[in-house]
Write an enzyme that holds these catalytic residues in place. Structure first.
Site, short mmCIF file in Angstrom:
data_model
loop_
_atom_site.label_atom_id
_atom_site.label_comp_id
_atom_site.label_asym_id
_atom_site.label_seq_id
_atom_site.Cartn_x
_atom_site.Cartn_y
_atom_site.Cartn_z
N LYS A 197 0.85 -1.20 0.00
CA LYS A 197 0.00 0.00 0.00
C LYS A 197 0.88 1.25 0.00
O LYS A 197 0.65 2.18 -0.77
CB LYS A 197 -0.88 0.01 1.25
N ASN A 198 1.93 1.24 0.83
CA ASN A 198 2.74 2.45 1.00
C ASN A 198 3.73 2.69 -0.13
O ASN A 198 4.39 3.71 -0.14
CB ASN A 198 3.44 2.43 2.36
N ARG A 214 -4.51 10.83 4.21
CA ARG A 214 -3.38 11.77 4.35
C ARG A 214 -2.43 11.70 3.17
O ARG A 214 -1.83 12.69 2.78
CB ARG A 214 -2.58 11.42 5.59
N CYS A 253 -4.58 12.69 12.44
CA CYS A 253 -5.34 11.44 12.32
C CYS A 253 -5.21 10.76 13.68
O CYS A 253 -4.64 11.28 14.62
CB CYS A 253 -4.76 10.57 11.21
N ARG A 310 0.62 14.66 12.87
CA ARG A 310 1.14 14.41 11.53
C ARG A 310 1.21 15.69 10.68
O ARG A 310 0.48 15.85 9.71
CB ARG A 310 0.33 13.31 10.85
N ASP A 342 5.03 0.52 11.79
CA ASP A 342 3.81 -0.13 11.27
C ASP A 342 3.68 -1.58 11.71
O ASP A 342 2.65 -2.20 11.44
CB ASP A 342 3.79 -0.06 9.73
N ILE A 373 8.19 7.08 16.68
CA ILE A 373 7.83 7.81 15.46
C ILE A 373 6.56 8.64 15.65
O ILE A 373 6.52 9.81 15.28
CB ILE A 373 7.62 6.82 14.27
N ARG A 375 -8.57 -0.73 4.55
CA ARG A 375 -7.69 0.27 3.95
C ARG A 375 -6.37 -0.35 3.52
O ARG A 375 -5.75 0.07 2.57
CB ARG A 375 -7.40 1.39 4.95
#
Ligand code: EPZ
Length: 420
Positions: free
Chosen positions: A22-23, A91, A115, A120, A309, A331, A401
């Site tokens: 996804k990223n 985002r 979020c 962020r 993540d 993070i 998502r």
């Protein structure tokens, strides 16, 4: 509101094909803004986020087709506004900023707003555009960026490592006049994947995958075909799932060289990973759950450190480990929303500032829980599979998502889950 009912005491055993990341997919889709010619992206995961990003490209005037994991983007942008109603849903929409300013000399992108996992901010994205000569103003909740004479290559130094800001800077610098050097760049494999795609489109980039990326600007980019890199976070999630449910799993297309930080920790936990290549040259990772899961401390960090993540998924694993582990999230300032949900399932977790202290239990118990963000939701699914009894997870739109056809793929590996 849809819920997911997960039956406990199920081991994750069999074989799963890991989907495209996804990223990586999200910035790659935005790269479609950088040429009129057709950009074809294969191994594109079918997610609500990738569909939303495709809609945003249509909003900008591109012709987009997406079926059977292939997305094509063609044509020129005719609209340079990224409106609040789209950006506030995702985002990553901020990633249209670099491409639009570089190619069309203008962009008006809604500020994404915070979020669940943190405020962020996007200050680093804005500074990167300014370092390349763009004039950027904030007005009416929008970032208004202009470069009427085009962008000029220059030095971009990030005070904080930022994945998205590095991606915006790289895309913008590709069409800036002259040489750009990005210092303290993010090193994630998804950034390397974006750079490989841009190079296939005619960009001149070197150093990607390190903290210093050098880009020689070119006057135009052309079309290309690019395969989205396998999702290391999805692979890591399934590896942890197998480890905590007593499973034996093969992850097809997963790359162990993108998971070295997780592998180093899991060796201490007692989980061994082995990698190989199928006869067709496709990578895979094999994982077998250990007899005992040892508690091991972890601190999240930018790549190649332990991925934030995977923090929630690792916490679920430590919830059933022998001993106490300290999990430090460095993070994001609020990425512990899965803690109260895991505690409802019987986990013993206390939070001290940015550190979660997890004392493992013999087992968790099923309970009604709530998904709070994408990665937290998968950690609840994994915990539910390991727990005794049944768990009902609400607000599972978070799951959709980032994990394509999750239920179908987990069911083929022994999971009993029903969407209701
Ligand atoms: C990307 O988000 C990922 N999203 C995130 O994955 C991931 O958690 C994150 O990188 C860190 O690896 C996508 O790639 C679409 P950052 P991004 O900019 O780019 C601060 C998921 O679950 N910062 O690297 O937004 C920021 O607040 C998602 O798939 C600034 O201060 O993350 C954070 O503390 C969640 N100013 C830190 O930097 C800025 O201008 C790292 O953020 C930008 C970021």
């Amino acid at each position: 509101m849809e819920q997911l009912q997960v039956q406990g005491a199920q081991s994750l055993t069999g074989a799963i094909t890991v989907s495209g990341a996804k990223n990586a997919a999200l910035p790659l889709i935005c790269a479609g803004l950088m040429t009129d010619e057709t950009l074809t992206l294969t191994n594109m995961p079918d997610l609500s986020d990738t569909r939303l990003m495709a809609d945003l490209m249509v909003n900008h005037g591109l012709a987009v087709q997406f079926d059977d994991q292939v997305m094509t983007l063609g044509g020129a942008a005719t609209e340079f506004d990224a409106p609040y109603d789209l950006v506030s849903k995702m985002r990553a929409s901020i990633l249209v900023l670099g491409p639009l300013v570089a190619r069309y000399g203008e962009a008006r992108v809604s500020l994404p707003g915070g979020c669940a996992i943190g405020s962020r901010p996007v200050d680093l994205h804005i500074k990167a555009m300014q370092s390349l000569g763009a004039i950027v103003e904030l007005a009416d909740g929008y970032i208004q960026a202009r470069a009427p004479e085009g962008l000029t290559g220059g030095d971009i130094s990030f005070a904080t490592v930022s994945v998205g800001a590095t991606e915006n800077a790289v895309m913008a610098a590709c069409l800036a006049a002259g040489t750009s050097t990005i210092h303290n760049a993010a090193q994630e494999p998804e950034i390397s994947d974006l750079c490989e795609c841009l190079i296939a489109m005619g960009a001149q980039i070197s150093g990607h995958g390190t903290s210093t990326i050098i880009i020689e600007g070119v006057t135009a980019l052309h079309g290309a075909t690019h395969e989205v890199v396998a999702d290391r976070i999805e692979a890591g999630s399934f590896i942890i799932g197998a480890a905590m449910t007593g499973g034996t799993l093969r992850l097809r297309k997963a790359r162990l060289d993108h998971l070295t930080a997780l592998q180093e920790v899991l060796v201490k936990v007692g989980v061994t990973l082995e990698s190989g290549e199928s006869e067709t040259g496709e990578p895979f990772i094999n994982v077998k759950a250990p007899a005992a899961i040892k508690a091991v401390d972890v601190e999240t960090a930018p790549y190649p450190g332990f991925p934030t993540d995977l923090q929630a998924q690792y916490m679920a694993l430590m919830s059933v480990a022998d001993g106490t582990a300290r999990i430090s999230e460095t993070i994001f300032e609020n990425r512990f929303m899965h803690v109260p949900e895991l505690v409802r399932m019987g986990a013993d977790i206390t939070i001290e500032g940015g550190v979660a202290i997890v004392t493992g239990k013999a087992s968790l118990q099923g309970a009604p829980v709530r998904a709070t963000d994408l990665r937290a939701s998968i950690s609840l699914v994994l915990a539910a599979m390991a727990a005794s009894g049944t768990t009902t997870i609400s607000e599972i739109y978070h799951l959709d998502r980032g994990y394509a056809q999750l239920e179908a793929r987990l069911k083929t590996c022994g999971a009993h889950l029903v969407r209701c």
